[in-house]
Design a protein around this motif. Structure first.
Motif, PDB file in Angstrom:
ATOM      1  N   GLU A 146      15.118  -8.495   8.292  1.00 44.27           N
ATOM      2  CA  GLU A 146      14.078  -8.717   8.679  1.00 44.27           C
ATOM      3  C   GLU A 146      13.564  -7.594   9.407  1.00 44.27           C
ATOM      4  N   ASN A 147      13.502  -6.156   9.571  1.00 41.13           N
ATOM      5  CA  ASN A 147      13.030  -5.302   9.960  1.00 41.13           C
ATOM      6  C   ASN A 147      12.311  -4.347   8.915  1.00 41.13           C
ATOM      7  N   ASP A 148      12.858  -4.613   7.722  1.00 42.84           N
ATOM      8  CA  ASP A 148      12.126  -4.211   6.505  1.00 42.84           C
ATOM      9  C   ASP A 148      11.094  -5.405   5.867  1.00 42.84           C
ATOM     10  N   LEU A 149      10.162  -6.170   6.877  1.00 42.55           N
ATOM     11  CA  LEU A 149       9.499  -7.318   6.464  1.00 42.55           C
ATOM     12  C   LEU A 149       8.312  -7.303   7.209  1.00 42.55           C
ATOM     13  N   ALA A 150       7.012  -6.831   7.254  1.00 45.28           N
ATOM     14  CA  ALA A 150       6.488  -7.974   7.370  1.00 45.28           C
ATOM     15  C   ALA A 150       5.193  -8.658   7.162  1.00 45.28           C
ATOM     16  N   ILE A 151       4.745  -9.618   8.235  1.00 47.94           N
ATOM     17  CA  ILE A 151       3.992 -10.941   8.145  1.00 47.94           C
ATOM     18  C   ILE A 151       2.979 -10.736   9.026  1.00 47.94           C
ATOM     19  N   THR A 152       1.596 -11.100   8.492  1.00 43.41           N
ATOM     20  CA  THR A 152       0.335 -10.375   8.418  1.00 43.41           C
ATOM     21  C   THR A 152      -0.582 -12.008   7.880  1.00 43.41           C
ATOM     22  N   LEU A 153      -1.676 -12.534   9.552  1.00 47.68           N
ATOM     23  CA  LEU A 153      -2.581 -12.921   8.499  1.00 47.68           C
ATOM     24  C   LEU A 153      -4.235 -12.270   8.429  1.00 47.68           C
ATOM     25  N   GLU A 154      -4.669 -12.220   7.348  1.00 46.42           N
ATOM     26  CA  GLU A 154      -5.550 -10.996   7.475  1.00 46.42           C
ATOM     27  C   GLU A 154      -6.639 -12.299   6.866  1.00 46.42           C
TER      28      GLU A 154
ATOM     29  N   VAL B  41       2.807 -11.105   3.014  1.00 48.56           N
ATOM     30  CA  VAL B  41       3.868 -10.741   3.145  1.00 48.56           C
ATOM     31  C   VAL B  41       4.010  -9.782   2.374  1.00 48.56           C
ATOM     32  N   ARG B  42       4.748  -8.337   3.693  1.00 47.85           N
ATOM     33  CA  ARG B  42       5.065  -6.886   2.877  1.00 47.85           C
ATOM     34  C   ARG B  42       6.473  -6.415   3.309  1.00 47.85           C
ATOM     35  N   GLY B  43       6.924  -6.076   2.197  1.00 47.00           N
ATOM     36  CA  GLY B  43       8.582  -5.610   1.690  1.00 47.00           C
ATOM     37  C   GLY B  43       8.571  -3.522   1.963  1.00 47.00           C
ATOM     38  N   ARG B  44       9.293  -3.332   2.773  1.00 49.79           N
ATOM     39  CA  ARG B  44       9.328  -1.891   2.344  1.00 49.79           C
ATOM     40  C   ARG B  44      10.677  -1.812   2.899  1.00 49.79           C
ATOM     41  N   GLN B  45      12.006  -1.377   2.030  1.00 52.33           N
ATOM     42  CA  GLN B  45      13.677  -1.130   2.415  1.00 52.33           C
ATOM     43  C   GLN B  45      13.843   0.203   2.767  1.00 52.33           C
ATOM     44  N   SER B  46      14.201   0.465   3.531  1.00 53.10           N
ATOM     45  CA  SER B  46      14.052   2.172   3.956  1.00 53.10           C
ATOM     46  C   SER B  46      15.647   3.273   2.760  1.00 53.10           C
ATOM     47  N   GLU B  47      14.957   3.892   2.960  1.00 49.29           N
ATOM     48  CA  GLU B  47      16.136   4.452   1.390  1.00 49.29           C
ATOM     49  C   GLU B  47      17.222   5.206   3.274  1.00 49.29           C
ATOM     50  N   ASP B  48      18.399   4.562   2.291  1.00 46.39           N
ATOM     51  CA  ASP B  48      19.468   4.777   2.956  1.00 46.39           C
ATOM     52  C   ASP B  48      19.844   5.609   1.526  1.00 46.39           C
ATOM     53  N   SER B  49      20.117   7.137   2.162  1.00 47.69           N
ATOM     54  CA  SER B  49      20.379   8.398   1.308  1.00 47.69           C
ATOM     55  C   SER B  49      22.355   8.830   1.891  1.00 47.69           C
TER      56      SER B  49
ATOM     57  N   ALA C  93      16.980  -5.091  -6.928  1.00 48.85           N
ATOM     58  CA  ALA C  93      15.749  -4.120  -6.755  1.00 48.85           C
ATOM     59  C   ALA C  93      15.112  -3.215  -5.444  1.00 48.85           C
ATOM     60  N   ALA C  94      14.934  -2.325  -5.226  1.00 41.72           N
ATOM     61  CA  ALA C  94      14.784  -2.467  -3.854  1.00 41.72           C
ATOM     62  C   ALA C  94      13.991  -1.279  -3.860  1.00 41.72           C
ATOM     63  N   ARG C  95      12.814  -2.537  -4.051  1.00 39.11           N
ATOM     64  CA  ARG C  95      11.154  -1.741  -4.218  1.00 39.11           C
ATOM     65  C   ARG C  95      10.492  -2.726  -3.271  1.00 39.11           C
ATOM     66  N   GLN C  96       9.498  -1.705  -2.599  1.00 32.63           N
ATOM     67  CA  GLN C  96       7.999  -2.363  -1.762  1.00 32.63           C
ATOM     68  C   GLN C  96       7.330  -3.953  -2.337  1.00 32.63           C
TER      69      GLN C  96
END
Length: 145
Positions: A57-65, A71-79, A90-93
């Motif tokens: 849920e923290n990787d996703l953002a839902i906005t009304l523009e 709907v945007r998704g961006r996964q945090s890099e886990d190194s 897939a681990a892409r935005q």
């Protein structure tokens, strides 16, 4: 074959913006990621479901523009020292937009089993009948124009 545009049709007045919107939406269809479904859940409600496996849920953002649900998704890099022999998940935005008609309201968004559900409702337009008065013009039959 001649293309008929909405703005040029004699019975459709004021639809130029709709035509531009359709062209813009066709261009921004993107690569199809993430896959999604749109279902009609009642005569006046819809559900958009996006397959967002691997996103929290923290990787996703839902906005009304304006009139677009984005709907945007961006996964945090886990190194954390992982060594992948094959990385096929897939681990892409991403960014996915849906154009909403006037009167469509966004309800709740729920994450369940790797699926993001967004509920929408459409308020039916009120039926309006307006009487237009006809005013008598200054020209009468037979007068010089």
């Amino acid at each position: 074959m001649t293309k008929i545009s909405l703005g040029a049709h004699p019975y459709l007045l004021g639809f130029e913006e709709l035509e531009r919107l359709m062209e813009r939406t066709a261009k921004s269809a993107g690569d199809g990621y993430p896959p999604y479904n749109i279902e009609q859940t009642s005569p006046h409600s819809y559900r958009i479901t996006l397959a967002v496996a691997g996103f929290s849920e923290n990787d996703l953002a839902i906005t009304l523009e304006e009139n677009s649900l984005v709907v945007r998704g961006r996964q945090s890099e886990d190194s954390d020292g992982r060594v992948y022999l094959h990385r096929g998940i897939a681990a892409r935005q991403f960014q996915r937009s849906f154009v909403l008609a006037d009167g469509v309201e966004i309800g709740e968004a729920v994450m369940e089993n790797g699926l993001l559900h967004i509920d929408l409702t459409r308020k039916p337009p009120e039926s309006v009948v307006q009487t237009i008065q006809i005013r008598k013009g200054g020209h009468t039959k037979g007068s010089a124009q």
